[in-house]
Scaffold this motif. Sequence first.
Motif, PDB file in Angstrom:
ATOM      1  N   MET A  72      -1.181 -76.303  26.642  1.00  0.00           N
ATOM      2  CA  MET A  72      -0.858 -75.826  27.993  1.00  0.00           C
ATOM      3  C   MET A  72       0.533 -76.357  28.360  1.00  0.00           C
ATOM      4  SD  MET A  72      -3.027 -76.120  31.506  1.00  0.00           S
ATOM      5  CE  MET A  72      -2.874 -77.851  31.890  1.00  0.00           C
ATOM      6  N   LYS A  73       1.438 -75.384  28.687  1.00  0.00           N
ATOM      7  CA  LYS A  73       2.808 -75.783  29.010  1.00  0.00           C
ATOM      8  C   LYS A  73       2.894 -76.152  30.496  1.00  0.00           C
ATOM      9  CE  LYS A  73       7.605 -74.407  28.276  1.00  0.00           C
ATOM     10  NZ  LYS A  73       8.514 -73.366  27.679  1.00  0.00           N
ATOM     11  N   ARG A  74       3.332 -77.420  30.748  1.00  0.00           N
ATOM     12  CA  ARG A  74       3.363 -77.943  32.119  1.00  0.00           C
ATOM     13  C   ARG A  74       4.804 -77.918  32.625  1.00  0.00           C
ATOM     14  NH1 ARG A  74      -1.280 -80.757  33.415  1.00  0.00           N
ATOM     15  NH2 ARG A  74      -0.167 -82.341  34.617  1.00  0.00           N
ATOM     16  N   VAL A  75       4.970 -77.314  33.793  1.00  0.00           N
ATOM     17  CA  VAL A  75       6.294 -77.115  34.399  1.00  0.00           C
ATOM     18  C   VAL A  75       6.372 -77.897  35.705  1.00  0.00           C
ATOM     19  CG1 VAL A  75       7.918 -75.337  35.241  1.00  0.00           C
ATOM     20  CG2 VAL A  75       6.281 -74.789  33.417  1.00  0.00           C
ATOM     21  N   ILE A  76       7.553 -78.430  36.009  1.00  0.00           N
ATOM     22  CA  ILE A  76       7.737 -79.108  37.303  1.00  0.00           C
ATOM     23  C   ILE A  76       9.020 -78.618  37.966  1.00  0.00           C
ATOM     24  CG2 ILE A  76       9.068 -81.107  36.479  1.00  0.00           C
ATOM     25  CD1 ILE A  76       7.226 -82.831  38.376  1.00  0.00           C
ATOM     26  N   THR A  77       8.987 -78.562  39.282  1.00  0.00           N
ATOM     27  CA  THR A  77      10.187 -78.272  40.061  1.00  0.00           C
ATOM     28  C   THR A  77      10.167 -79.080  41.340  1.00  0.00           C
ATOM     29  OG1 THR A  77      11.647 -76.495  40.877  1.00  0.00           O
ATOM     30  CG2 THR A  77       9.283 -76.272  41.348  1.00  0.00           C
ATOM     31  N   TYR A  78      11.311 -79.199  41.984  1.00  0.00           N
ATOM     32  CA  TYR A  78      11.472 -80.069  43.165  1.00  0.00           C
ATOM     33  C   TYR A  78      12.171 -79.289  44.263  1.00  0.00           C
ATOM     34  CZ  TYR A  78      10.467 -84.010  40.064  1.00  0.00           C
ATOM     35  OH  TYR A  78       9.843 -84.872  39.192  1.00  0.00           O
ATOM     36  N   GLY A  79      11.807 -79.604  45.513  1.00  0.00           N
ATOM     37  CA  GLY A  79      12.527 -78.968  46.620  1.00  0.00           C
ATOM     38  C   GLY A  79      11.977 -79.315  47.983  1.00  0.00           C
ATOM     39  N   THR A  80      12.729 -78.926  49.008  1.00  0.00           N
ATOM     40  CA  THR A  80      12.326 -79.167  50.395  1.00  0.00           C
ATOM     41  C   THR A  80      11.362 -78.089  50.882  1.00  0.00           C
ATOM     42  OG1 THR A  80      14.428 -80.268  50.840  1.00  0.00           O
ATOM     43  CG2 THR A  80      13.243 -79.377  52.747  1.00  0.00           C
ATOM     44  N   PHE A  81      11.650 -76.829  50.558  1.00  0.00           N
ATOM     45  CA  PHE A  81      10.804 -75.673  50.898  1.00  0.00           C
ATOM     46  C   PHE A  81      10.534 -75.584  52.400  1.00  0.00           C
ATOM     47  CE2 PHE A  81      10.194 -74.260  46.647  1.00  0.00           C
ATOM     48  CZ  PHE A  81      10.158 -75.394  45.854  1.00  0.00           C
ATOM     49  N   ASP A  82      11.598 -75.802  53.202  1.00  0.00           N
ATOM     50  CA  ASP A  82      11.448 -75.638  54.646  1.00  0.00           C
ATOM     51  C   ASP A  82      11.575 -74.163  55.002  1.00  0.00           C
ATOM     52  OD1 ASP A  82      13.291 -76.568  57.641  1.00  0.00           O
ATOM     53  OD2 ASP A  82      11.130 -76.598  57.262  1.00  0.00           O
ATOM     54  N   LEU A  83      10.828 -73.729  56.062  1.00  0.00           N
ATOM     55  CA  LEU A  83      10.886 -72.304  56.458  1.00  0.00           C
ATOM     56  C   LEU A  83      10.705 -71.438  55.212  1.00  0.00           C
ATOM     57  CD1 LEU A  83      13.903 -72.389  58.975  1.00  0.00           C
ATOM     58  CD2 LEU A  83      11.457 -72.475  59.493  1.00  0.00           C
ATOM     59  N   PHE A  84       9.583 -71.605  54.546  1.00  0.00           N
ATOM     60  CA  PHE A  84       9.319 -70.970  53.251  1.00  0.00           C
ATOM     61  C   PHE A  84       9.747 -69.500  53.267  1.00  0.00           C
ATOM     62  CE2 PHE A  84       7.418 -71.526  49.148  1.00  0.00           C
ATOM     63  CZ  PHE A  84       7.101 -70.236  48.739  1.00  0.00           C
ATOM     64  N   HIS A  85      10.544 -69.102  52.281  1.00  0.00           N
ATOM     65  CA  HIS A  85      11.071 -67.726  52.285  1.00  0.00           C
ATOM     66  C   HIS A  85      11.059 -67.137  50.877  1.00  0.00           C
ATOM     67  CE1 HIS A  85      14.718 -69.346  50.555  1.00  0.00           C
ATOM     68  NE2 HIS A  85      14.860 -70.157  51.566  1.00  0.00           N
ATOM     69  N   TYR A  86      11.524 -65.899  50.785  1.00  0.00           N
ATOM     70  CA  TYR A  86      11.446 -65.106  49.555  1.00  0.00           C
ATOM     71  C   TYR A  86      12.173 -65.789  48.390  1.00  0.00           C
ATOM     72  CZ  TYR A  86      11.661 -60.949  46.590  1.00  0.00           C
ATOM     73  OH  TYR A  86      11.544 -60.070  45.543  1.00  0.00           O
ATOM     74  N   GLY A  87      13.244 -66.498  48.697  1.00  0.00           N
ATOM     75  CA  GLY A  87      13.970 -67.193  47.624  1.00  0.00           C
ATOM     76  C   GLY A  87      13.103 -68.288  47.022  1.00  0.00           C
ATOM     77  N   HIS A  88      12.382 -68.992  47.867  1.00  0.00           N
ATOM     78  CA  HIS A  88      11.443 -70.031  47.391  1.00  0.00           C
ATOM     79  C   HIS A  88      10.333 -69.391  46.562  1.00  0.00           C
ATOM     80  CE1 HIS A  88      12.614 -72.382  51.249  1.00  0.00           C
ATOM     81  NE2 HIS A  88      13.354 -72.815  50.245  1.00  0.00           N
ATOM     82  N   LEU A  89       9.807 -68.269  47.081  1.00  0.00           N
ATOM     83  CA  LEU A  89       8.691 -67.603  46.394  1.00  0.00           C
ATOM     84  C   LEU A  89       9.109 -67.151  45.002  1.00  0.00           C
ATOM     85  CD1 LEU A  89       5.769 -66.560  46.683  1.00  0.00           C
ATOM     86  CD2 LEU A  89       6.722 -64.391  47.474  1.00  0.00           C
ATOM     87  N   ARG A  90      10.288 -66.540  44.906  1.00  0.00           N
ATOM     88  CA  ARG A  90      10.771 -66.053  43.598  1.00  0.00           C
ATOM     89  C   ARG A  90      11.012 -67.212  42.633  1.00  0.00           C
ATOM     90  NH1 ARG A  90      15.350 -63.983  42.661  1.00  0.00           N
ATOM     91  NH2 ARG A  90      14.699 -62.751  40.868  1.00  0.00           N
ATOM     92  N   LEU A  91      11.454 -68.337  43.162  1.00  0.00           N
ATOM     93  CA  LEU A  91      11.674 -69.505  42.297  1.00  0.00           C
ATOM     94  C   LEU A  91      10.336 -69.957  41.728  1.00  0.00           C
ATOM     95  CD1 LEU A  91      11.700 -72.822  42.029  1.00  0.00           C
ATOM     96  CD2 LEU A  91      13.753 -71.633  41.293  1.00  0.00           C
ATOM     97  N   LEU A  92       9.338 -70.078  42.573  1.00  0.00           N
ATOM     98  CA  LEU A  92       8.031 -70.575  42.123  1.00  0.00           C
ATOM     99  C   LEU A  92       7.366 -69.576  41.182  1.00  0.00           C
ATOM    100  CD1 LEU A  92       6.720 -72.166  45.455  1.00  0.00           C
ATOM    101  CD2 LEU A  92       7.792 -73.308  43.488  1.00  0.00           C
ATOM    102  N   GLU A  93       7.531 -68.272  41.484  1.00  0.00           N
ATOM    103  CA  GLU A  93       6.946 -67.230  40.623  1.00  0.00           C
ATOM    104  C   GLU A  93       7.538 -67.313  39.221  1.00  0.00           C
ATOM    105  OE1 GLU A  93       7.941 -63.259  41.899  1.00  0.00           O
ATOM    106  OE2 GLU A  93       6.242 -62.395  40.803  1.00  0.00           O
ATOM    107  N   ARG A  94       8.880 -67.426  39.143  1.00  0.00           N
ATOM    108  CA  ARG A  94       9.549 -67.479  37.832  1.00  0.00           C
ATOM    109  C   ARG A  94       9.260 -68.783  37.107  1.00  0.00           C
ATOM    110  NH1 ARG A  94      15.501 -66.544  39.351  1.00  0.00           N
ATOM    111  NH2 ARG A  94      14.783 -67.382  41.349  1.00  0.00           N
ATOM    112  N   ALA A  95       9.171 -69.885  37.877  1.00  0.00           N
ATOM    113  CA  ALA A  95       8.865 -71.179  37.248  1.00  0.00           C
ATOM    114  C   ALA A  95       7.479 -71.136  36.608  1.00  0.00           C
ATOM    115  CB  ALA A  95       8.928 -72.292  38.294  1.00  0.00           C
TER     116      ALA A  95
END
Length: 131
Positions: free
Chosen positions: A1-24
Amino acid sequence: MKRVITYGTFDLFHYGHLRLLERAKAMGDYLIVAVSTDEFNRIKNKHCVYPYIERAAIVRAIKYVDEVIPEETWEQKASDVIKHGVDLFVIGDDWQGEFDFLKEYCQVHYLERTPNISSTEIKGDIRDGKG
Ligand code: C2G
């Protein structure tokens, strides 16, 4: 199982955040998101609308996200990668090159940032009565 990590503030959650998490998530099987605490955002000089508890709850509710941990320091990434058995570190390319030191511990990949959207722009648009 490939484990991925990312970091961020994610304030006012928006489409840019969603696309980042989807691709990650698409790059592995299990996605850990380290959400910046309010104290760490003060260190980052980043003012947030939503407190950590709300930002973390929203990120945790995203279907691509398997686990949420707090991001409290700049220095925790290497130990997080080891502690959580991470194979791949991912973040937007506004950070291009900044985290290459993690290549000693895991793969590192910078994803293209979604253009024309940011928490700062959203705040500005609301202030200017746009939309
Ligand atoms: N992002 C994106 N497109 C946008 C806005 C953000 O792809 N239009 C990405 C960023 O590149 C980052 C993630 O979404 O990978 C979270 O963005 P922020 O909440 O702005 O996070 P940041 O303040 O960059 O914190 O230690 C790393 C820092 O905590 C990253």
